[in-house]
Design a protein around this motif. Structure first.
Motif, PDB file in Angstrom:
ATOM      1  N   LEU A  54       0.831  -1.206   0.000  1.00  0.00           N
ATOM      2  CA  LEU A  54       0.000   0.000   0.000  1.00  0.00           C
ATOM      3  C   LEU A  54       0.866   1.257   0.000  1.00  0.00           C
ATOM      4  O   LEU A  54       0.502   2.279  -0.566  1.00  0.00           O
ATOM      5  CB  LEU A  54      -0.920   0.014   1.215  1.00  0.00           C
ATOM      6  N   GLY A  55       2.018   1.165   0.665  1.00  0.00           N
ATOM      7  CA  GLY A  55       2.917   2.314   0.756  1.00  0.00           C
ATOM      8  C   GLY A  55       3.792   2.176   1.980  1.00  0.00           C
ATOM      9  O   GLY A  55       3.749   1.168   2.688  1.00  0.00           O
ATOM     10  N   LYS A  56       4.590   3.205   2.238  1.00  0.00           N
ATOM     11  CA  LYS A  56       5.440   3.186   3.418  1.00  0.00           C
ATOM     12  C   LYS A  56       4.579   3.281   4.674  1.00  0.00           C
ATOM     13  O   LYS A  56       3.576   3.984   4.687  1.00  0.00           O
ATOM     14  CB  LYS A  56       6.448   4.334   3.375  1.00  0.00           C
ATOM     15  N   SER A  57       4.987   2.581   5.701  1.00  0.00           N
ATOM     16  CA  SER A  57       4.210   2.553   6.937  1.00  0.00           C
ATOM     17  C   SER A  57       4.390   3.849   7.714  1.00  0.00           C
ATOM     18  O   SER A  57       5.500   4.352   7.868  1.00  0.00           O
ATOM     19  CB  SER A  57       4.646   1.369   7.798  1.00  0.00           C
ATOM     20  N   SER A  58       3.270   4.389   8.182  1.00  0.00           N
ATOM     21  CA  SER A  58       3.312   5.614   8.988  1.00  0.00           C
ATOM     22  C   SER A  58       3.096   5.313  10.465  1.00  0.00           C
ATOM     23  O   SER A  58       3.205   6.202  11.308  1.00  0.00           O
ATOM     24  CB  SER A  58       2.244   6.598   8.499  1.00  0.00           C
ATOM     25  N   ALA A  59       2.799   4.044  10.778  1.00  0.00           N
ATOM     26  CA  ALA A  59       2.535   3.649  12.164  1.00  0.00           C
ATOM     27  C   ALA A  59       3.853   3.504  12.935  1.00  0.00           C
ATOM     28  O   ALA A  59       4.889   3.185  12.351  1.00  0.00           O
ATOM     29  CB  ALA A  59       1.764   2.330  12.185  1.00  0.00           C
ATOM     30  N   PRO A  60       3.826   3.745  14.262  1.00  0.00           N
ATOM     31  CA  PRO A  60       5.036   3.539  15.070  1.00  0.00           C
ATOM     32  C   PRO A  60       5.490   2.074  14.979  1.00  0.00           C
ATOM     33  O   PRO A  60       4.673   1.160  15.042  1.00  0.00           O
ATOM     34  CB  PRO A  60       4.574   3.888  16.489  1.00  0.00           C
ATOM     35  N   ILE A  61       6.782   1.866  14.800  1.00  0.00           N
ATOM     36  CA  ILE A  61       7.319   0.518  14.649  1.00  0.00           C
ATOM     37  C   ILE A  61       7.755  -0.021  15.997  1.00  0.00           C
ATOM     38  O   ILE A  61       8.540   0.609  16.719  1.00  0.00           O
ATOM     39  CB  ILE A  61       8.525   0.514  13.674  1.00  0.00           C
ATOM     40  N   SER A  62       7.209  -1.184  16.370  1.00  0.00           N
ATOM     41  CA  SER A  62       7.601  -1.813  17.640  1.00  0.00           C
ATOM     42  C   SER A  62       7.450  -3.319  17.516  1.00  0.00           C
ATOM     43  O   SER A  62       6.695  -3.821  16.680  1.00  0.00           O
ATOM     44  CB  SER A  62       6.750  -1.287  18.797  1.00  0.00           C
ATOM     45  N   GLY A  63       8.183  -4.040  18.344  1.00  0.00           N
ATOM     46  CA  GLY A  63       8.084  -5.503  18.348  1.00  0.00           C
ATOM     47  C   GLY A  63       8.862  -6.135  17.213  1.00  0.00           C
ATOM     48  O   GLY A  63       9.651  -5.492  16.522  1.00  0.00           O
ATOM     49  N   ASP A  64       8.628  -7.414  17.031  1.00  0.00           N
ATOM     50  CA  ASP A  64       9.339  -8.186  16.011  1.00  0.00           C
ATOM     51  C   ASP A  64       8.629  -8.047  14.669  1.00  0.00           C
ATOM     52  O   ASP A  64       7.554  -8.592  14.473  1.00  0.00           O
ATOM     53  CB  ASP A  64       9.400  -9.661  16.446  1.00  0.00           C
TER      54      ASP A  64
END
Length: 251
Positions: A54-64
């Motif tokens: 869909l595109g680049k992720s804008s959500a905060p990245i956390s976890g594996d």
């Protein structure tokens, strides 16, 4: 370093199932091909499944965060306007984007099936000369052609006295170099209109409907994505055919 930055790009991937988009890392060697609409392979529930970026992720990245396994093909399966339509449909119908994706593209777009050679012989006895082109109003015709040339969204309702008139009108506005979708009510209607459209479009025409086997649908989708075919004739399932820069849809 810049190398580390590029190796840690994150993208939202949508699968044709009842889920929203999921975030994946994109390996450095795939970054150059990681464009919106591209078909990717990625791990999902202990399997490698195909979905759409869909595109680049804008959500905060956390976890594996799992990594994209592969990016398939050289061209996008869905162009930006189709991705925009997907977003609108999900919002309008209050549905997960994955469900919308499943209904926009046939399953053969995600699971390629080799086409078997058809045994049927195609009958093309009907000729466009049989239709009385002189009956068509040149004024109406020029109005529609002008609307198409402006490349702006417009709708036009044609009051046609017969199906033959409709077919003749479509053949008059059809330009083989432009991308177009022609929809008919039932599969049986295709055999009546195909010979006339085929005379204009030749090998640029492809047929898309639910009566095709999986291999035929896979082959058709690949021809549309590659640009080998740019005029699609089919039933309502063909309305989402992944054409680029669509000129017009005739219903």
């Amino acid at each position: 370093s810049s190398m580390l930055k590029f190796s840690m790009e994150f993208f939202d991937v949508l699968f044709p199932i009842n889920l929203g988009p999921l975030t994946y890392k994109c390996p450095e060697h795939l970054i150059d091909k990681a464009h919106p609409g591209m078909l990717v392979s990625a791990p999902l529930k202990k399997q490698i499944v195909k979905g759409i970026i869909l595109g680049k992720s804008s959500a905060p990245i956390s976890g594996d965060i799992k990594s994209i396994s592969n990016i398939n093909g050289e061209a996008s399966l869905l162009e930006p306007p189709m991705l925009k339509l997907l977003d609108w449909m999900a919002d309008y119908y209050i549905a997960n984007k994955g469900v919308v994706l499943k209904n926009i593209l046939p399953q053969e777009a995600f699971k390629k099936v080799k086409a078997r050679k058809s045994q049927r012989s195609e009958v093309r006895s009907q000729k466009s000369e049989q239709i009385l082109f002189t009956e068509i109003s040149e004024e109406i015709l020029s109005e529609v052609i002008e609307l198409i040339s402006k490349k702006d969204y417009k709708t036009f309702l044609l009051h046609a006295p017969s199906s033959e008139y409709e077919t003749a009108f479509i053949s008059k506005i059809l330009e083989p170099k432009e991308n177009a979708i022609i929809l008919v009510p039932e599969i049986v209607n295709i055999s009546h209109i195909e010979p006339i459209i085929r005379e204009i479009a030749g090998e640029k025409l492809c047929i898309l409907h639910s009566g095709l086997n999986k291999g035929q649908r896979s082959e058709t989708i690949e021809k549309i994505i590659s640009g080998q075919c740019n005029i699609v004739l089919g039933t309502r399932m063909a309305v989402f055919a992944p054409l680029k820069n669509l000129s017009h849809i005739a219903v």
